[in-house]
Design a protein around this motif. Structure first.
Motif, PDB file in Angstrom:
ATOM      1  N   GLU A  12      33.709 -20.743 -67.678  1.00 58.18           N
ATOM      2  CA  GLU A  12      32.128 -22.033 -67.846  1.00 58.18           C
ATOM      3  C   GLU A  12      32.098 -22.593 -66.424  1.00 58.18           C
ATOM      4  O   GLU A  12      30.562 -23.173 -65.736  1.00 58.18           O
ATOM      5  CB  GLU A  12      32.730 -22.951 -68.862  1.00 58.18           C
ATOM      6  CG  GLU A  12      32.173 -22.113 -69.658  1.00 58.18           C
ATOM      7  CD  GLU A  12      33.248 -20.977 -70.686  1.00 58.18           C
ATOM      8  OE1 GLU A  12      33.390 -20.463 -71.552  1.00 58.18           O
ATOM      9  OE2 GLU A  12      34.211 -20.601 -69.466  1.00 58.18           O
TER      10      GLU A  12
ATOM     11  N   ASN B  30      29.948 -20.928 -63.881  1.00 57.82           N
ATOM     12  CA  ASN B  30      28.558 -21.505 -63.731  1.00 57.82           C
ATOM     13  C   ASN B  30      27.629 -22.099 -63.800  1.00 57.82           C
ATOM     14  O   ASN B  30      26.956 -22.512 -63.183  1.00 57.82           O
ATOM     15  CB  ASN B  30      28.040 -21.290 -65.387  1.00 57.82           C
ATOM     16  CG  ASN B  30      28.086 -19.352 -65.483  1.00 57.82           C
ATOM     17  OD1 ASN B  30      28.254 -18.580 -65.285  1.00 57.82           O
ATOM     18  ND2 ASN B  30      28.563 -18.914 -67.018  1.00 57.82           N
ATOM     19  N   ALA B  31      28.467 -23.624 -63.901  1.00 60.59           N
ATOM     20  CA  ALA B  31      28.119 -25.134 -63.879  1.00 60.59           C
ATOM     21  C   ALA B  31      28.198 -25.107 -62.199  1.00 60.59           C
ATOM     22  O   ALA B  31      27.011 -25.976 -61.531  1.00 60.59           O
ATOM     23  CB  ALA B  31      29.573 -25.184 -63.898  1.00 60.59           C
TER      24      ALA B  31
ATOM     25  N   PHE C  92      25.274 -23.409 -60.836  1.00 59.51           N
ATOM     26  CA  PHE C  92      23.906 -24.311 -60.974  1.00 59.51           C
ATOM     27  C   PHE C  92      24.137 -25.663 -59.931  1.00 59.51           C
ATOM     28  O   PHE C  92      23.479 -25.946 -59.684  1.00 59.51           O
ATOM     29  CB  PHE C  92      24.227 -24.885 -62.554  1.00 59.51           C
ATOM     30  CG  PHE C  92      23.475 -26.567 -62.822  1.00 59.51           C
ATOM     31  CD1 PHE C  92      22.132 -25.150 -63.370  1.00 59.51           C
ATOM     32  CD2 PHE C  92      23.055 -27.209 -63.093  1.00 59.51           C
ATOM     33  CE1 PHE C  92      21.217 -26.309 -64.039  1.00 59.51           C
ATOM     34  CE2 PHE C  92      21.915 -28.730 -62.792  1.00 59.51           C
ATOM     35  CZ  PHE C  92      21.144 -27.535 -63.915  1.00 59.51           C
TER      36      PHE C  92
ATOM     37  N   ILE D 298      27.626 -26.917 -68.739  1.00 58.32           N
ATOM     38  CA  ILE D 298      26.986 -26.289 -68.329  1.00 58.32           C
ATOM     39  C   ILE D 298      27.987 -24.926 -68.875  1.00 58.32           C
ATOM     40  O   ILE D 298      28.970 -25.214 -69.056  1.00 58.32           O
ATOM     41  CB  ILE D 298      26.598 -25.965 -66.700  1.00 58.32           C
ATOM     42  CG1 ILE D 298      25.678 -26.465 -66.107  1.00 58.32           C
ATOM     43  CG2 ILE D 298      26.345 -23.998 -67.304  1.00 58.32           C
ATOM     44  CD1 ILE D 298      24.941 -26.037 -66.639  1.00 58.32           C
TER      45      ILE D 298
ATOM     46  N   PRO E 147      22.550 -26.171 -71.139  1.00 53.47           N
ATOM     47  CA  PRO E 147      22.819 -27.358 -70.450  1.00 53.47           C
ATOM     48  C   PRO E 147      22.325 -29.124 -71.278  1.00 53.47           C
ATOM     49  O   PRO E 147      21.221 -28.224 -72.202  1.00 53.47           O
ATOM     50  CB  PRO E 147      22.112 -27.076 -69.508  1.00 53.47           C
ATOM     51  CG  PRO E 147      21.214 -26.432 -69.461  1.00 53.47           C
ATOM     52  CD  PRO E 147      21.573 -25.502 -70.531  1.00 53.47           C
TER      53      PRO E 147
END
Length: 283
Positions: free
Chosen positions: A13, A16-17, A20, A147, A275
């Motif tokens: 996670e 992924n953040a 982004f 996210i 999100p």
């Protein structure tokens, strides 16, 4: 937007953040800072360079030393990967409680936005313990984007802002407009009607129209959605209309009041697969 903070724990996670955040930093030319907080299980002496003075159990000491060295190498590798990017990038490794570390860093660098991963929680864990993400959402002095899955800012074409459109929500609107401008998304302004907070369509549409006019909002769609609860209504509307991001205000309640009334924003952060952008309403 000048500074984006990404709390980073090397989880999927968090990755992924971070992905982004890197795209958003490229779009906004913001300074992107990655923060990793190592929790020390027993009392240790350490400094901000990662040099640890240990006492107590030898096995724990060896584990902490090895973990610190591993994280320093991993962060160094991230720095190397990011050195030629179009935005300024920096990192920090520190020790202690993750939530306290994040809060201190937000204050120190005057972060404009926090982007962090969230696993979510449920059941007894959600009621009694919560998570560092929930605490950040509840208390942060700047907007927070949580996210879960991999997503690009460029893929966000629609944002639902669920609200009662009263005056207390007005302070966060300039920040929401910046988000909308950065990702070029349509804003869905939605009043969730529930049995406990029912409002006639005429009253809701009139209130939202005044809200739009007052804040000069562009590219908006106004909707009223009926559901059993605010949390379910927000998530269901997002699913039914294929919305890419959810935006909400949070009251930042704590202690007894938090246990009594909970937080719709924190519930949505926990249970939504999309999100979620949140910002605390200042009292």
């Amino acid at each position: 937007m000048k500074t984006i903070l990404v709390p980073f724990d090397f989880s999927e996670e968090a990755e992924n953040a971070f992905a982004f955040a890197k795209e958003l930093a490229t779009i906004t030319q913001a300074h992107l800072k990655l923060l990793h907080v190592i929790e020390i299980p027993t009392a240790q002496n350490f400094n901000t360079t990662g040099e640890v003075g240990l006492g107590g159990d030898d096995i724990n000491n060896i584990f902490v030393i090895e973990l610190v060295e591993k994280r320093k190498k991993q962060i160094k590798a991230i720095e190397e990967e990011s050195k030629d990017k179009a935005y300024k990038f920096s990192t920090k490794l520190t020790f202690g409680n993750p939530y306290a570390g994040i809060s201190n860093e937000v204050a120190e660098i005057k972060a404009d936005l926090i982007i962090m991963g969230s696993k979510g929680s449920s059941g007894l864990e959600e009621l009694l313990i919560g998570s560092n993400t929930e605490k950040v959402v509840r208390h942060a002095t700047c907007p927070v984007i949580t996210i879960k899955g991999a997503i690009s800012p460029k893929s966000i074409k629609s944002i639902i802002f669920a609200s009662d459109f009263t005056k207390e929500n007005e302070a966060i609107i300039p920040h929401l407009k910046k988000l909308q401008a950065n990702v070029h998304a349509q804003l869905h302004l939605v009043k969730i009607n529930t049995p406990n907070s029912f409002e006639s369509s005429r009253e809701s549409f009139s209130k939202i129209k005044s809200f739009v006019d007052k804040h000069k909002l562009d590219d908006v769609k106004v909707e009223i959605y009926n559901s059993d609860s605010e949390e379910d209504g927000i998530i269901q509307y997002a699913e039914d209309n294929n919305i890419d991001m959810i935006a909400m205000a949070t009251h930042g309640r704590t202690g007894f009041m938090h246990l009594l009334s909970g937080s719709i924003a924190e519930d949505v952060v926990n249970h939504s697969k999309r999100p979620v952008w949140t910002m605390k309403i200042k009292k």
